[in-house]
Scaffold this active site. Structure first.
Site, short mmCIF file in Angstrom:
data_model
loop_
_atom_site.label_atom_id
_atom_site.label_comp_id
_atom_site.label_asym_id
_atom_site.label_seq_id
_atom_site.Cartn_x
_atom_site.Cartn_y
_atom_site.Cartn_z
N MET B 289 -0.21 0.48 -5.41
CA MET B 289 0.80 0.15 -6.40
C MET B 289 0.21 -0.49 -7.65
O MET B 289 0.64 -0.21 -8.75
CB MET B 289 1.79 -0.81 -5.74
CG MET B 289 3.05 -1.02 -6.52
SD MET B 289 4.06 0.45 -6.61
CE MET B 289 5.24 0.12 -5.32
N ARG B 293 0.77 0.78 -11.33
CA ARG B 293 1.59 0.08 -12.33
C ARG B 293 0.95 0.12 -13.71
O ARG B 293 1.64 0.33 -14.71
CB ARG B 293 1.83 -1.37 -11.87
CG ARG B 293 2.85 -1.42 -10.76
CD ARG B 293 3.11 -2.83 -10.23
NE ARG B 293 4.26 -2.75 -9.32
CZ ARG B 293 4.74 -3.76 -8.61
NH1 ARG B 293 4.16 -4.96 -8.67
NH2 ARG B 293 5.79 -3.60 -7.83
N TYR B 437 10.41 3.07 -11.92
CA TYR B 437 9.59 3.30 -10.71
C TYR B 437 8.34 2.43 -10.66
O TYR B 437 7.99 1.79 -11.61
CB TYR B 437 9.33 4.78 -10.45
CG TYR B 437 8.63 5.64 -11.47
CD1 TYR B 437 7.78 5.14 -12.43
CD2 TYR B 437 8.83 7.03 -11.42
CE1 TYR B 437 7.14 5.98 -13.32
CE2 TYR B 437 8.19 7.87 -12.31
CZ TYR B 437 7.34 7.35 -13.25
OH TYR B 437 6.71 8.19 -14.11
N GLU B 438 7.74 2.40 -9.48
CA GLU B 438 6.62 1.48 -9.17
C GLU B 438 7.04 0.03 -9.40
O GLU B 438 6.23 -0.80 -9.82
CB GLU B 438 5.37 1.82 -10.01
CG GLU B 438 4.91 3.25 -9.99
CD GLU B 438 4.60 3.79 -8.60
OE1 GLU B 438 4.44 3.00 -7.67
OE2 GLU B 438 4.55 5.02 -8.45
N GLY B 439 8.28 -0.27 -9.05
CA GLY B 439 8.81 -1.62 -9.25
C GLY B 439 9.54 -1.68 -10.57
O GLY B 439 8.92 -1.53 -11.62
#
Lengths: 592, 592
Positions: B289, B293, B437-439
């Protein structure tokens, strides 16, 4: 997909309780009988129509879009649009605020704006067909001959026919002086109209039997500027039912409002008739445009409201992680995400903007009714000043924020918001155009600083500031009155800066325009929130049983002042930074 | 549709001249040979690939999207994607920064980020297939057994196969503790994986012959939280070429990135192998992740750059109205709209944000290389601190601004921007997902205030502030050094507020998170702009012939300080407003 519910309680709060609108309307001869019984009933019927007829065909309108058939230049609207439009027209909604002498119901403009909000929450694409028709109606009411009015207005007002506004051409949008469409006088008093128009909403469709195009064109001897454009009426079908050669040449493929037919229109020596005087088309155009701009503001508001409802529902139901201070729903696998401060910040941003914008819009709409319907010319003038001043603010701010709020709403849903399943991504795409059409929001800002600040030598502006100051004088103990006063000071500082600098250099005013409009809007919303909080506070003090409703108003006002109004400080700094950093760039530096 | 041109001059300005990146990289044993000759050549090749191979299939990818065939659970990518991906992989672009022992080229991570920017300007949807593969590669490099590495890494790195990251399930996105996918140990040491994953990028497609899924799942005896999740490798095809029952069950219908296959994945007792230790899946997931990011940040930047180029070209060519100070192109029917202050404000907002973000991203990427490759543990640690601190800032700010800039660009085009013809509306839609996305960006902000501020007891933060202060000390006469110092003071005030309040109440820190991340980013960009202006100023003083290029840098820095940095003032006010207005709302009040 979540269902839209018209926010009738919020609408009435602003209309009845904050603006005391019935009292104002009843001072107008035409609205003496208009009271809560009638107004309330109409809003409830409009809510039903929006919820049960317009909203259900919104998603399918987006998926299917409009289909163009080049064989016969026809356009097919999405499944269900025709039936929904029929119900809209048959219910009398196209006629609501139209003059009674042509079959209209003569109800208040502000009521029409409230209906427009619901229509656009439910289905912006469908709402645009009757929406643009209103522009044509307004132009005919103001500038048509009695014969033209009798011939076209009843059927446009009843919704039997629709209308268009044909302004834009490939080489000109903002700058209408560049128009090339020509109108050649004919022996019978008509004109042969030839040229191509683009982005014509409802230029062709299958909802009704005839379409009345209002077309800007140039007479053969016309000056080569906006002073040389004239307005013409060009019906799709002529009196003898023959087809006028005003053909749709294709549809735009757009980011959103896919159920709205955005047409290229080719006028091939189509027969048309002059509306108003020769070379005075721009004035007619502004008649169409000004009320259209307020309505576009309502579109932004309507979309934001629809998106807000979805995001609030999601945030209250979606279980994910725990509150930073420990479980709030220990019986569940996780807490609903509304426990999180950052999710609340997002939700309250939407709520505070939407409700503040609603109040500002209705405030403006109410003055439109006074401007049209009051007996005393002085009162009409004052009200008209205010409408003119606030129109660019309502158009630009409500659509900028409509788009921003829809995006905030999407963010609350995370990945779900990015899929079609929840309907928000369509709202974001649909909202995007409202910042552009009927004059981009940059143009609105220039209109505000370039024309409206100087309206009557600054009369409109002084009157508006005077209204706020008068209210503050009478409500010194209202919640947040001091914050409003400070915001107004900043706005006055900015105004003075623009007046001083702009007088010497038009580029200085233009460089300040966009942040100034935003500062103007935030200040206006601060005033509206203080007014709403004052009403809520009084209701609670008087023992109202609606403690949650009024409590929410007080707390949203707190949020607005604490977290949204501070932006006004940096806007003032940006305005006062002036044009230097914008204009210093040379062509070569932009190309480097 | 306008053509994308990779901004190589701007990229090199930041990389070579501002960051002096080659000097830093050459301190790393693995990059001693890496110089301008090689770096420059690679960037030029990447530019050609982006411009000539990836960009030409971007629009068709959007129009066609991916097609799912339920008969055999297969997914067809848009026309031209397979051939373009082939060229991408064959050119070695999937292997660029991967370890040489598995066939990678071992080039710097920061170089890979620069290539990613160009890839995403040209075609975000296509770039996602190899992009997500990198997450899988990183997880295997860090946590795989030597056997697993030898088996999978060479083919993932060469691009012969692709990888996925299977985290999300219908009931859990942010909160991975709620995962329900199960992994049951088998006699042969493998696991039977059963469950449904959603939003799996590249879960199924026709670009390559095999797909390696990295799947979060729970062992039978696992604790019921994030401490109970493990990571498994599940190939689409097993060693004996038999089909593993890991099937695509359908595609999401999305607002954008339509050429990227976003799959529902059904694991039906599929064979998988544990990666890393049992119940330590979260650590493995973060390995995937964190670098993902940073790459999502580059996606935001890349899209903004592509949109900016279109809007600049349009503004320089579109003739409409006259400058407020009189005709600038009297020989033409109207002036190009770039003469207007408000259009310039819009354009410069994009330019200042994009170039500032690029500098911050490369700065961060360069530290990633140091964190991985320096000989001294202390230096690695310092660099890693910085990367960890800045990762949420780069992810959130570059995607928020990527979306904002793409919208600014669309606005310059007016109605044209809303149509498909110019490509910007697709960029806006594609950019929207990067904020999620990705948090989500809200999660990034919580990561910053909740984890990163406290990293090493505040060590990372002190080091970063120390770097800025040290630079200011050494460059007191740099352009805008005082503005940077004032912004840093505001950021430090905000930090102190959060540290003090947040220690007593986690909700206070969470309530401040989003405006704090933005204040952090604006301050960082102010520093970057002062650094860029200092370099430009020196070049001009030394008689560089690129006067337009360096002049533009100085003026963009002026613009940033005058018109964008002031936002930091209101952000500080918002942060210090605290949580009260957010948390006071009761459930009943939200429902009212």
């Amino acid at each position: 997909m979540p269902e839209y519910r018209a926010p009738l309680r919020d609408m009435r709060f602003v209309f009845d309780e904050v603006l005391d609108a019935y009292a104002t309307l009843q001072t107008l001869p035409a609205q003496r009988e208009f009271g809560d019984d009638l107004g309330g009933a109409i809003l409830e019927e409009a809510a039903k129509l929006a919820e049960n007829v317009l909203a259900p065909v919104n998603a399918i309108g987006d998926r299917q879009g409009c289909q163009y058939d080049p064989q016969n230049h026809s356009v097919k609207t999405p499944e269900g649009f025709r039936a929904a439009y029929r119900q809209f027209a048959d219910g009398g909604w196209t006629a609501l605020a139209c003059p009674t002498e042509f079959g209209g119901q003569g109800l208040p403009h502000v009521l029409n704006m409230m209906v427009e909000e619901m229509t656009c929450s439910a289905n912006l694409s469908l709402g645009m067909y009757p929406g643009l028709t209103h522009g044509a109606i307004n132009a005919l009411v103001a500038h048509g001959t009695p014969e033209q009015q009798q011939k076209y207005l009843p059927r446009l007002i009843s919704g039997e026919w629709t209308g268009t506004m044909c302004l834009t051409e490939p080489q000109c949008g903002t700058d209408l002086g560049l128009i090339r469409t020509r109108a050649v006088p004919q022996a019978d008093g008509s004109y042969a109209i030839s040229g191509t128009k683009i982005w014509i909403t409802g230029g062709e469709h299958d909802l009704v039997d005839n379409i009345v195009h209002l077309v800007l064109a140039k007479l053969p001897d016309a000056p080569d500027s906006v002073k040389g454009i004239s307005l013409f009426l060009v019906p799709k079908f002529l009196d003898d039912s023959s087809r006028n050669p005003a053909f749709c040449g294709g549809l735009e493929h757009k980011m959103g409002i896919k159920g709205s037919a955005t047409c290229v229109m080719n006028f091939e020596a189509a027969r048309g008739w002059l509306i108003g005087e020769p070379n005075r088309g721009l004035a007619c155009m502004f008649t169409m445009m000004n009320s259209a701009r307020l309505m576009v503001g309502m579109q932004g508001l309507g979309i934001a409201e629809a998106a807000w409802q979805i995001s609030l529902g999601f945030a209250r139901e979606r279980l994910q992680s725990r509150s930073p201070t420990g479980p709030k729903a220990p019986d569940k696998a996780a807490d609903p995400i509304i426990v999180h401060p950052d999710v609340r910040r997002n939700l309250l941003r939407q709520k505070a903007m939407i409700e503040g914008c609603r109040a500002l819009a209705y405030f403006t709409g109410l003055h439109e009714d006074v401007a049209h319907g009051h007996e005393e010319p002085g009162v009409r003038q004052q009200a008209d000043d205010l409408v003119q001043l606030l129109t660019p603010v309502v158009k630009a701010f409500l659509t900028d924020e409509g788009f921003a709020c829809a995006n905030d709403a999407l963010q609350v849903l995370g990945g779900s918001g990015f899929t079609q399943d929840w309907g928000i991504e369509q709202l974001v795409r649909d909202a995007r155009i409202t910042r552009i059409y009927e004059g981009t929001n940059g143009i609105q800002a220039l209109d505000l600083v370039g024309r409206k600040l100087n309206l009557g030598g600054g009369r409109a502006l002084r009157a508006y500031f005077g209204l706020i100051q008068q209210w503050l004088g009478e409500h010194a103990d209202a919640p947040h009155a001091k914050s409003v006063a400070r915001a107004l000071e900043r706005l006055q500082q900015a105004t003075l800066w623009i007046a001083t600098q702009g007088m010497q250099d038009a580029e200085q005013a233009a460089a300040a325009a966009t942040p100034y409009l935003r500062l103007f809007a935030l200040t206006s919303l601060a005033w509206m929130w203080s007014r709403m909080a004052a009403v809520a506070s009084r209701q609670l003090a008087q023992g109202s049983s609606e403690t949650a409703f009024y409590g929410a108003k007080l707390k949203t006002a707190d949020f607005f002042m604490a977290r949204l109004l501070p932006e006004s400080e940096s806007l003032l700094v940006e305005i006062q930074a002036g044009k230097a950093s914008l204009m210093a760039f040379s062509d070569e530096e932009f190309a480097a």
